[in-house]
Design a protein around this motif. Sequence first.
Motif, PDB file in Angstrom:
ATOM      1  N   PHE A  42     -36.105  30.067   0.354  1.00 36.76           N
ATOM      2  CA  PHE A  42     -36.862  28.935  -0.145  1.00 36.76           C
ATOM      3  C   PHE A  42     -35.988  27.678  -0.147  1.00 36.76           C
ATOM      4  CE2 PHE A  42     -39.333  26.747  -3.566  1.00 36.76           C
ATOM      5  CZ  PHE A  42     -40.605  26.926  -3.055  1.00 36.76           C
ATOM      6  N   LEU A  98     -40.050  28.014  -9.084  1.00 38.74           N
ATOM      7  CA  LEU A  98     -41.242  28.661  -9.634  1.00 38.74           C
ATOM      8  C   LEU A  98     -42.171  27.631 -10.270  1.00 38.74           C
ATOM      9  CD1 LEU A  98     -42.322  31.595 -10.101  1.00 38.74           C
ATOM     10  CD2 LEU A  98     -41.456  31.361 -12.421  1.00 38.74           C
ATOM     11  N   GLN A 143     -47.594  32.312   1.184  1.00 36.66           N
ATOM     12  CA  GLN A 143     -46.623  33.296   0.705  1.00 36.66           C
ATOM     13  C   GLN A 143     -47.280  34.123  -0.395  1.00 36.66           C
ATOM     14  OE1 GLN A 143     -42.349  33.231  -0.394  1.00 36.66           O
ATOM     15  NE2 GLN A 143     -43.145  32.135  -2.143  1.00 36.66           N
ATOM     16  N   GLY A 145     -48.373  35.919  -3.506  1.00 35.86           N
ATOM     17  CA  GLY A 145     -48.026  35.793  -4.920  1.00 35.86           C
ATOM     18  C   GLY A 145     -47.597  34.402  -5.332  1.00 35.86           C
ATOM     19  N   SER A 146     -47.587  33.458  -4.399  1.00 35.23           N
ATOM     20  CA  SER A 146     -47.127  32.109  -4.761  1.00 35.23           C
ATOM     21  C   SER A 146     -48.275  31.321  -5.368  1.00 35.23           C
ATOM     22  CB  SER A 146     -46.616  31.387  -3.520  1.00 35.23           C
ATOM     23  OG  SER A 146     -47.697  31.140  -2.645  1.00 35.23           O
ATOM     24  N   GLU A 207     -47.539  20.028  -8.468  1.00 38.42           N
ATOM     25  CA  GLU A 207     -47.018  21.094  -9.337  1.00 38.42           C
ATOM     26  C   GLU A 207     -45.720  20.688 -10.037  1.00 38.42           C
ATOM     27  OE1 GLU A 207     -46.368  24.289  -6.512  1.00 38.42           O
ATOM     28  OE2 GLU A 207     -48.404  25.006  -6.907  1.00 38.42           O
ATOM     29  N   TYR A 209     -41.911  22.582 -11.282  1.00 35.86           N
ATOM     30  CA  TYR A 209     -41.073  23.791 -11.264  1.00 35.86           C
ATOM     31  C   TYR A 209     -40.365  23.966 -12.609  1.00 35.86           C
ATOM     32  CZ  TYR A 209     -41.239  23.921  -6.113  1.00 35.86           C
ATOM     33  OH  TYR A 209     -41.624  23.996  -4.819  1.00 35.86           O
TER      34      TYR A 209
HETATM   35  N1  GLN Z   1     -43.652  27.308  -6.044  1.00 39.82           N
HETATM   36  C1  GLN Z   1     -44.257  28.487  -5.547  1.00 39.82           C
HETATM   37  C2  GLN Z   1     -44.628  29.386  -6.680  1.00 39.82           C
HETATM   38  O1  GLN Z   1     -44.105  29.294  -7.737  1.00 39.82           O
HETATM   39  C3  GLN Z   1     -43.380  29.220  -4.557  1.00 39.82           C
HETATM   40  C4  GLN Z   1     -42.048  29.517  -5.108  1.00 39.82           C
HETATM   41  C5  GLN Z   1     -41.175  30.349  -4.199  1.00 39.82           C
HETATM   42  O2  GLN Z   1     -41.578  30.812  -3.174  1.00 39.82           O
HETATM   43  N2  GLN Z   1     -39.955  30.579  -4.533  1.00 39.82           N
HETATM   44  O3  GLN Z   1     -45.449  30.218  -6.564  1.00 39.82           O
END
Ligand code: GLN
Length: 488
Positions: A42, A98, A143, A145-146, A207, A209
């Motif tokens: 990532f 995240l 991706q 679960g993202s 978003e 993090y």
């Molecule tokens: N920001 C995205 C999420 O939290 C992807 C994070 C990642 O792939 N590390 O789901």
Amino acid sequence: MNRLRALNALLALLLVTLLLTGCERQESEALPTYTVGMEATFPPYEFYRGTEIVGIDVDILKEIGRRNKVSFKLEDMAFDSIITAVQTGKVDLVASGLTVTEDRRKQVNFTRSYAGAKQVIIVPENSSVKGVADLSNVRIGVQHGSSGDTYVTEHIREPERYTNGALAISAMNAGKVDAVVLDNAPAENHVAGSHGLVILPEPVVEEQYAMALRKGNDKLLNMLNITLDEMDADGTLAAIIEQHMRENKPEMQEQAEGLFARLADDFQTDFIKNGRWHYLLDGLLVTVEIALVAALIGIVLGFLIAVIRSTADLTGRLRLLDWICRVYLTVVRGTPIVVQLLIIYFVIFGSVDISKVLVAMVAFGLNSAAYVAEIIRSGIMSVDRGQMEAGRSLGMSYGTTMRCVILPQAFKNVLPALGNEFIVLLKETSICGYIALQDLTKGGDIIRSQTYDAFLPLFAVAAIYLCMVMLLSHLLKKLELRLKKNER
Ligand code: GLN
């Protein structure tokens, strides 16, 4: 006697390996250490440079560690098990770009946010997709679960889910999806590193993090929040992010002309550059180590189960043990090995700090034992009943007849089937990536995530497995011949 000695040596070897792998992680470190879960494909938040994980999250953690006199141990793991890992205490916190979401808030506690982000759309240059409105009719890669996955699933349509963003991009390069929805920072990196891709200006969603912790872990949460506040106030946070964003551009490879020149180029990027072959070599060692010990556990335990079950069949004794073994066989053979591995890692050893290699050895060993047991039992059953009677009438006890007459013949009969089981076992270990072990397969995955080339890394991994299996088959054939010779 010889056989006994061999068995003893085998057990000793097993014990030493178990002890060694068990102790591996427990070197004493002066500073209190927290484990951090992250998915290290990532960029620029966490990614591999050589064999080291670097990035924004890593630098922020280092600074937090420096200010609080603690250290952080990084664990690269599959993104879709990252929340489970922190909930079950496998890791103390998650720092992995995240996104804070309401659903996740029900499961874990978030620190204050330390960076803003957005989900963006990546498409091939000439794509007809120009904005969010065009997404509903095309194949979208995300991706698994993202937050991007959740958003697309809930608001747009069912997406194609890949283990990480880089693989979703390779899928788009291979024409498997039409657009990829991904966080902006890695998106910029991926687009800079591949040919003919663009990021659309209109974001899908904005978003924030933050780091995530298990609910109730308030001491660590406070420490992180206070330090993040300080780092925000004195500009360290912004400086770290700014520096990485500036460097967030892998050098673009000039595309060579012609198939062979292209292959040679790819070979250079996939294996030579940055010492990437190390991923394969290190992975290979992990694979071999796990398969070897698992095979030993499988044989020893499988043998035991087979003897118990046949004894119960032949003599009517050991009824309770037989019943336990049967339950064991039913459960182990009735459930997929991936699920078993995850249960052993996250549930059974959930709150124990145990080496993942050891977990894998145990999981694959226990699984293999079930199959070995049935193979050996079928061998025992295939030996003529008269042999047992003959042995007994010569005055040998049941145990001695079993050990000296029945088992050697049984073993010889089932050797090809046992060999087959080892081959399966060796290849089965390729699912170790699920618990974030860097085995051979995962090594290839990491290379793919860095170079966006699916072809050479996958073929290299396949070729290495093939060589190992061929070597194994060769050795087994030799053993078979040797045993046959002894017969005469
Ligand atoms: N920001 C995205 C999420 O939290 C992807 C994070 C990642 O792939 N590390 O789901």
